[in-house]
Enzyme design. Structure first.
Site, PDB file in Angstrom:
ATOM      1  N   ARG A   1       0.821  -1.227  -0.034  1.00  7.89           N
ATOM      2  CA  ARG A   1       0.149  -0.052  -0.103  1.00  7.89           C
ATOM      3  C   ARG A   1       1.001   1.242   0.132  1.00  7.89           C
ATOM      4  O   ARG A   1       0.648   2.118  -0.730  1.00  7.89           O
ATOM      5  CB  ARG A   1      -1.066   0.013   1.067  1.00  7.89           C
TER       6      ARG A   1
ATOM      7  N   TYR B   1      18.547   9.717   0.370  1.00  8.03           N
ATOM      8  CA  TYR B   1      20.126   9.646   0.617  1.00  8.03           C
ATOM      9  C   TYR B   1      20.460  10.786  -0.729  1.00  8.03           C
ATOM     10  O   TYR B   1      19.763  11.321  -1.147  1.00  8.03           O
ATOM     11  CB  TYR B   1      20.724   8.574   0.897  1.00  8.03           C
TER      12      TYR B   1
ATOM     13  N   LYS C   1      22.106   9.981   7.423  1.00  7.12           N
ATOM     14  CA  LYS C   1      23.208   8.910   7.781  1.00  7.12           C
ATOM     15  C   LYS C   1      22.588   8.233   8.924  1.00  7.12           C
ATOM     16  O   LYS C   1      23.116   6.691   8.739  1.00  7.12           O
ATOM     17  CB  LYS C   1      24.509   9.574   8.174  1.00  7.12           C
TER      18      LYS C   1
ATOM     19  N   GLU D   1      30.136  14.251  10.061  1.00  4.49           N
ATOM     20  CA  GLU D   1      29.689  14.235   8.775  1.00  4.49           C
ATOM     21  C   GLU D   1      29.451  15.462   8.015  1.00  4.49           C
ATOM     22  O   GLU D   1      29.212  16.582   8.873  1.00  4.49           O
ATOM     23  CB  GLU D   1      28.219  13.524   8.837  1.00  4.49           C
ATOM     24  N   ASP D   2      30.497  15.654   7.041  1.00  5.07           N
ATOM     25  CA  ASP D   2      30.289  16.806   6.253  1.00  5.07           C
ATOM     26  C   ASP D   2      30.578  18.209   6.964  1.00  5.07           C
ATOM     27  O   ASP D   2      30.008  19.216   6.762  1.00  5.07           O
ATOM     28  CB  ASP D   2      28.583  17.114   5.860  1.00  5.07           C
TER      29      ASP D   2
ATOM     30  N   ALA E   1      41.859  16.433  -4.209  1.00  7.40           N
ATOM     31  CA  ALA E   1      42.401  16.427  -2.905  1.00  7.40           C
ATOM     32  C   ALA E   1      41.789  17.042  -1.892  1.00  7.40           C
ATOM     33  O   ALA E   1      42.555  17.656  -0.832  1.00  7.40           O
ATOM     34  CB  ALA E   1      43.906  17.216  -2.929  1.00  7.40           C
TER      35      ALA E   1
END
Length: 631
Positions: A71, A116, A188, A259-260, A333
Site C-alpha cells: 500500500r 540519501y 546517515k 559528517e560533512d 585532494a
C-alpha cells in the site's frame, strides 16, 4: 567455490527468526499509535488490539507488513518528483519506523537515492521551506550554556549506540547549508539502520549550529537556523569540544560519526578525538575504506588477467599483486581524496611492510590548481602564495627534486607552473586513477586512452571515478571500457561500507576505531567482490579474463554484505584488544581478557552476538506490561 555464499532470497537471513523476541510495551491507545517506534498501524493483530485498547481506533481488517508495504509503495508512486517522494517517506518515518524501513529494504536501489544522495541534498537545501516537524537534536552556539541540559532532555534514559553530528559546512557537494544540515545527520542515521542493522531507537542525529556563511540563507526570512556568520577559531573549538565531552561522559561506548564538516575541520577534529573515543568520519575513512576494497579487488582481477595475457616464459610483465606495486593518481585532494590516500597508504604499510615515507611516494595528488608539488627547494611554496597545507596533505606533496615545473606547460605559458592531470599521467604512467573531484567528465577519452597506452607491460588501467552525486562523476565505466577496448577495470559504485564499519565498532564496544579495523572491513568487502569470485572455482587462474564484472557487491545485497563487514571489524577489535573489557565480561572472561586463548573463545561468539544485536524491520509480538517500554 564462491567466497561468499549465494545471497538468500530472505533479505533478513542474517537475523535468525528465533532471535526476534516479544516486546513488553507500556503504551496504550492513542499514545501507542503516536509512537513511530512501536506503532504498527493496521498491522496490530486482533489480540494486540484488545490488549492495547485499539478497537475503535483502527479499521477492522488487520494487514500483514507486506500488505502495508504494498500500500505504501503504491502511495509513493503517486508522488511525481523525487523531492515529493522524499517528503512522503519522511512523513512515513514519523509514523511507523518498521514500515518505513521495511519499504526501503525491499526497494533499496530505487529508494536510497530518494532518502540519501542525491535527493536528500535538495531537501537539505530547502529545509527551511519544507520544514514540518523537527527530527534530531539541535545544539546552537548562541545557547551553548544550556548544551548539557538540552542534550540530556533528548537522551536521558535512552541507550544510544550511534551519534551522527554535523556542522553542515560541506554538505553533499552543495556546500554550507546551515541548519538544514540536520538532514544529512538523519539520513546517515537512517542508512546505519537500513544497511547496518542498528536499532533506530539507539541512534541520535545532531545539528551543531554554529551559523552559516551562505548569503542566501542569511537573507531568507524563513530560515529557521541561527542567523549569524559561522563561528571559527577558539570559540568554535570550545563549542565542539563541549559537545564531544558530553558524548564521552554519558555515552562512552557509543560511536561518534562526524559528517560533512569542512575539510580542514574534518581532519583536525577526527585526529583530535580518534584516540579518546570511537570517532569516525565517513568522508575521510569510509570513502577511503571503500576505495581500498575496490583497489584490492581490482589488483586481484588485474594480476590474474595480465597473467593470462603475458608472454609465455616471461612473467615479469604481470601486474603486481601488492598495494605497493601500484602507482596512484588521485584527482581531487579534498577530504575524500585525502581520506583515500591515507587509507590506502596505511594499508600498504600494514600489509606490505614498507615504511610510511616509502608508501607516500606511491601517490600523486591533484587539486584544482594541479599536481601538489614543492616549487622551491625549501618546500615552503606551491606557487600560490600563502596557502597553508595540513600536515596530512603535506606528506603527499611531491618533492622539489623531481623538477615538476619543467613538466608543466603552464610554466612556459604563464609562469604558474601548474601541472595538469594529463601531464601527470604522461609522466607517472599510473596503474590506478581515482576521481573524487566532483568535476563531471574530467576523465576524458584523451585522459583514459593516454593512461591505457602508457601501460605496455600487460598492466591493466584501474579507473575509479567515485564523485558523488552521480551526475558529477568524472567518467562512466562503460565509456572507460569502450575507450580502452575493454582493457580497463572501471568502477564508480561508491558502495556503502560505513554502516558495517560502525556496526562492528559498536558491537565490540571498541574504545576507538583503528586503522586495522578499517582495513579488516575493506578486506572483507574486497573478498565479496563479484569480479574476484568470478576467478574462483574450477577454472585455472591462468585462463581468467576480466569481462567487466563489478568490483563491489550489488547494492541490493548491502544489508547482508555490511553484516559480514561488521563481523570482520568486531573480530579485529577483539583480536587487537580494542574491544571493551565489558564485552568480554559478559562472557565471564574479563579477568583473563589479556590471554590470547580467552580472546579466541570470545572471537568465536562474535557472529552469534552480531545476530542477536542486528535490527531488522519486522513486527515483534507485543505484550502489555505497565512497566514495559514506553519510548
Amino acid at each position: 567455490m564462491p567466497l561468499f555464499p549465494a545471497l538468500s532470497p530472505n533479505i533478513y537471513a542474517h537475523k535468525p527468526s528465533h532471535l526476534i523476541s516479544k516486546l513488553k510495551i507500556a503504551l496504550r491507545g492513542e499514545n501507542l499509535l503516536s509512537s513511530p517506534r512501536f506503532n504498527k498501524g493496521t498491522g496490530f493483530t486482533p489480540a494486540e488490539r484488545v490488549a492495547f485498547g485499539l478497537h475503535g481506533r483502527l479499521p477492522y481488517q488487520p494487514n500483514t507488513l507486506n500488505e502495508q508495504i504494498e500500500r505504501a509503495y503504491g502511495q509513493l508512486q503517486t508522488r511525481d518528483s523525487p523531492i515529493r517522494k522524499n517528503t512522503f517517506l519522511q512523513s512515513l518515518k514519523d509514523q511507523n519506523w518498521t514500515l518505513y524501513y521495511g519499504l526501503l529494504s525491499r526497494n533499496l536501489k530505487e529508494l536510497v537515492p530518494i532518502i540519501y544522495t542525491p535527493t536528500q541534498g535538495d531537501a537539505i537545501a530547502n529545509y527551511s521551506h519544507l520544514f514540518r516537524r523537527p527530527d534530531g537534536l539541535f545544539l546552537t552556539f548562541s545557547e551553548k550554556d544550556r548544551m548539557e541540559e538540552e542534550f540530556l532532555e533528548q537522551t536521558r534514559g535512552r541507550e544510544i549506540d550511534l551519534i551522527v553530528c554535523t556542522d553542515a559546512e560541506a554538505i553533499l557537494g552543495i556546500g554550507d547549508q546551515g541548519v538544514g544540515g540536520i538532514g544529512i545527520s538523519t539520513a546517515k542515521s537512517a542508512m546505519y539502520t537500513l544497511v547496518g542493522g542498528l536499532d533506530p531507537s539507539k541512534t541520535l542525529a545532531v545539528m551543531l549550529d554554529v551559523g552559516t556563511n551562505n548569503e542566501e540563507l542569511l537573507n531568507d526570512p524563513l530560515y529557521v537556523g541561527w542567523r549569524n556568520r559561522r563561528v571559527t577559531g577558539k570559540d568554535y573549538d570550545e563549542f565542539i569540544d563541549k559537545f564531544v565531552q558530553l558524548v564521552r561522559k554519558y555515552y562512552p561506548h557509543s560511536l561518534l560519526h562526524f559528517e560533512d564538516f569542512g575539510v580542514n575541520n574534518a581532519y583536525r577534529l577526527l585526529h583530535k578525538y580518534k584516540d579518546a573515543h570511537a570517532a569516525f568520519n565517513d568522508d575521510i575513512q569510509g570513502t577511503g575504506a571503500v576505495t581500498l576494497a575496490c583497489i584490492m579487488a581490482a589488483i586481484g582481477v588485474s594480476s590474474r588477467s595480465s597473467k593470462r595475457n603475458s608472454s609465455p616464459g616471461n612473467r615479469s610483465d604481470i601486474q603486481g599483486k601488492r598495494l605497493c606495486d601500484q602507482r596512484y593518481v588521485i584527482f581531487g585532494a579534498g577530504s575524500a581524496g585525502m581520506g583515500i590516500a591515507v587509507q590506502v597508504r596505511d594499508a600498504m604499510v600494514a600489509a606490505d611492510g614498507i615504511s610510511r615515507e616509502e608508501a607516500n611516494r606511491r601517490f600523486w595528488l591533484i587539486d584544482r590548481e594541479g599536481l601538489l608539488y614543492h616549487r622551491e627547494a625549501q618546500g615552503e611554496s606551491r606557487g600560490n602564495g600563502n596557502h597553508e597545507w595540513s600536515k596530512a596533505k603535506e606528506e603527499f606533496v611531491r618533492p622539489f627534486s623531481e623538477k615538476w615545473s619543467s613538466v608543466s606547460s603552464d610554466a612556459a605559458r604563464n609562469g604558474t607552473g601548474n601541472v595538469s592531470l594529463l601531464e601527470v599521467i604522461q609522466s607517472v604512467k599510473p596503474t590506478v586513477l581515482i576521481g573524487c573531484s566532483t568535476a563531471a567528465g574530467a576523465f576524458t577519452e584523451e585522459i583514459i586512452t593516454t593512461m591505457s597506452n602508457k601501460l605496455t607491460n600487460g598492466e591493466k588501467p584501474i579507473v575509479l571515478p567515485l564523485s558523488n552525486p552521480s551526475r558529477l562523476v568524472e567518467a562512466l565505466p562503460e565509456d572507460i571500457m569502450k575507450w580502452t577496448g575493454g582493457r580497463a577495470i572501471a568502477e564508480c559504485n561508491n558502495a556503502l561500507i560505513y554502516p558495517g564499519l560502525g556496526f562492528g565498532a559498536i558491537l565490540a564496544q571498541s574504545r576507538k576505531v583503528t586503522d586495522t579495523m578499517l582495513i579488516a572491513g575493506a578486506k572483507k568487502l574486497a573478498a565479496l567482490s563479484p569480479a574476484i569470485q568470478a576467478t574462483s572455482g574450477d577454472a585455472r587462474e591462468d585462463n581468467y579474463e576480466y569481462k567487466g564484472e563489478s568490483l563491489l557487491p550489488d547494492f541490493g545485497a548491502a544489508p547482508q554484505v555490511n553484516f559480514e563487514i561488521g563481523v570482520a571489524v568486531a573480530e579485529q577489535a577483539v583480536v587487537e584488544g580494542t574491544a571493551s573489557s565489558a564485552w568480554a565480561k559478559r562472557s565471564g572472561f574479563a579477568e583473563d581478557w589479556a590471554h590470547s586463548e580467552v580472546r579466541d573463545m570470545v572471537l568465536g561468539e562474535v557472529r552469534d552476538r552480531a545476530e542477536k544485536k542486528v535490527w531488522v524491520p519486522v513486527y515483534s509480538e507485543y505484550v502489555y506490561d505497565k512497566d514495559g517500554l514506553s519510548e
